[in-house]
Design a protein around this motif. Structure first.
Motif, PDB file in Angstrom:
ATOM      1  N   MET A 175       0.843  -1.196   0.000  1.00  0.00           N
ATOM      2  CA  MET A 175       0.000   0.000   0.000  1.00  0.00           C
ATOM      3  C   MET A 175       0.881   1.251   0.000  1.00  0.00           C
ATOM      4  O   MET A 175       1.831   1.347   0.771  1.00  0.00           O
ATOM      5  N   ILE A 176       0.563   2.207  -0.888  1.00  0.00           N
ATOM      6  CA  ILE A 176       1.319   3.456  -0.965  1.00  0.00           C
ATOM      7  C   ILE A 176       0.780   4.415   0.081  1.00  0.00           C
ATOM      8  O   ILE A 176      -0.405   4.743   0.074  1.00  0.00           O
ATOM      9  N   GLU A 177       1.663   4.865   0.968  1.00  0.00           N
ATOM     10  CA  GLU A 177       1.240   5.770   2.037  1.00  0.00           C
ATOM     11  C   GLU A 177       1.756   7.183   1.826  1.00  0.00           C
ATOM     12  O   GLU A 177       1.324   8.103   2.493  1.00  0.00           O
ATOM     13  N   SER A 203       2.433  10.840  -0.017  1.00  0.00           N
ATOM     14  CA  SER A 203       1.741  11.789  -0.878  1.00  0.00           C
ATOM     15  C   SER A 203       2.806  12.621  -1.584  1.00  0.00           C
ATOM     16  O   SER A 203       4.005  12.465  -1.327  1.00  0.00           O
TER      17      SER A 203
END
Length: 199
Positions: A1-3, A5
């Motif tokens: 999962m990409i956390e 920004s």
């Protein structure tokens, strides 16, 4: 999962940049030229990059007094289909983009405009072309005779914004400049976007 920004990304683009080492011309056409460059990747490896150079273009989102959008239907040979588009055309070398937009609108549709604004610049094919398209908003239109080039054949008509968006949604309009312009106009009418006045 990409956390992460965007604000978590490294500053600048040095860690992504590809530096040109050498290059060659592969093909020279009427207005498209194909090039092949050798580039050094961020990790030091060498790779080839092929791309087309293009002088750039303009597109015109022209609005009639009743709010309808001026459109064209033109056969596009590369995809073997008659496409619905806003008026557009290629820049001549060194030509002012606004003057090109004014010229193309009159040549293709016969209309001239009293009020011009700049919407934005887009890059329709960033993976293999230098092409950009400057999109203009033209208002307070006056009709007149068109002046098509000898090799140019198109239909000119007008439709409300709602019809444009419907055509985009069902895939009848796939042209990127027209798609972007339709959604921009929708946001503009809802007070969520503004053009940059030029006169």
């Amino acid at each position: 999962m990409i956390e992460k920004s965007f604000k978590d990304m490294p500053a600048g683009d040095t860690h992504l940049r590809e530096d040109r080492i050498s290059g060659e011309d592969i093909y020279g056409g009427i207005f498209l030229n194909m090039k092949r460059d050798q580039v050094r990747l961020p990790d030091g490896h060498i790779a080839a990059r092929e791309y087309l150079t293009h002088p750039g273009a303009v597109a015109v989102l022209a609005l009639l007094d009743d709010g309808r959008v001026l459109l064209e239907r033109q056969y596009r040979y590369p995809i073997a289909k008659a496409c619905i588009e806003i008026p557009a055309g290629k820049l001549e070398i060194g030509e002012d983009p606004l003057m090109c937009a004014q010229r193309e609108l009159e040549e293709e549709t016969g209309y001239t405009a009293q009020k011009w604004s700049f919407i934005r610049r887009i890059h329709p094919v960033i993976s293999y072309s230098t092409e950009f398209i400057d999109i203009y908003l033209a208002q307070e239109l006056t009709p007149g005779p068109n002046k098509l080039d000898d090799e140019e054949f198109l239909d000119v008509f007008a439709e409300p914004l709602e019809q444009l968006i419907a055509w985009v949604e069902v895939g009848e309009i796939t042209d990127v400049k027209t798609t972007i312009s339709a959604y921009w106009l929708d946001r503009y009418r809802r007070g969520l976007a503004s053009p940059h006045p030029l006169n």
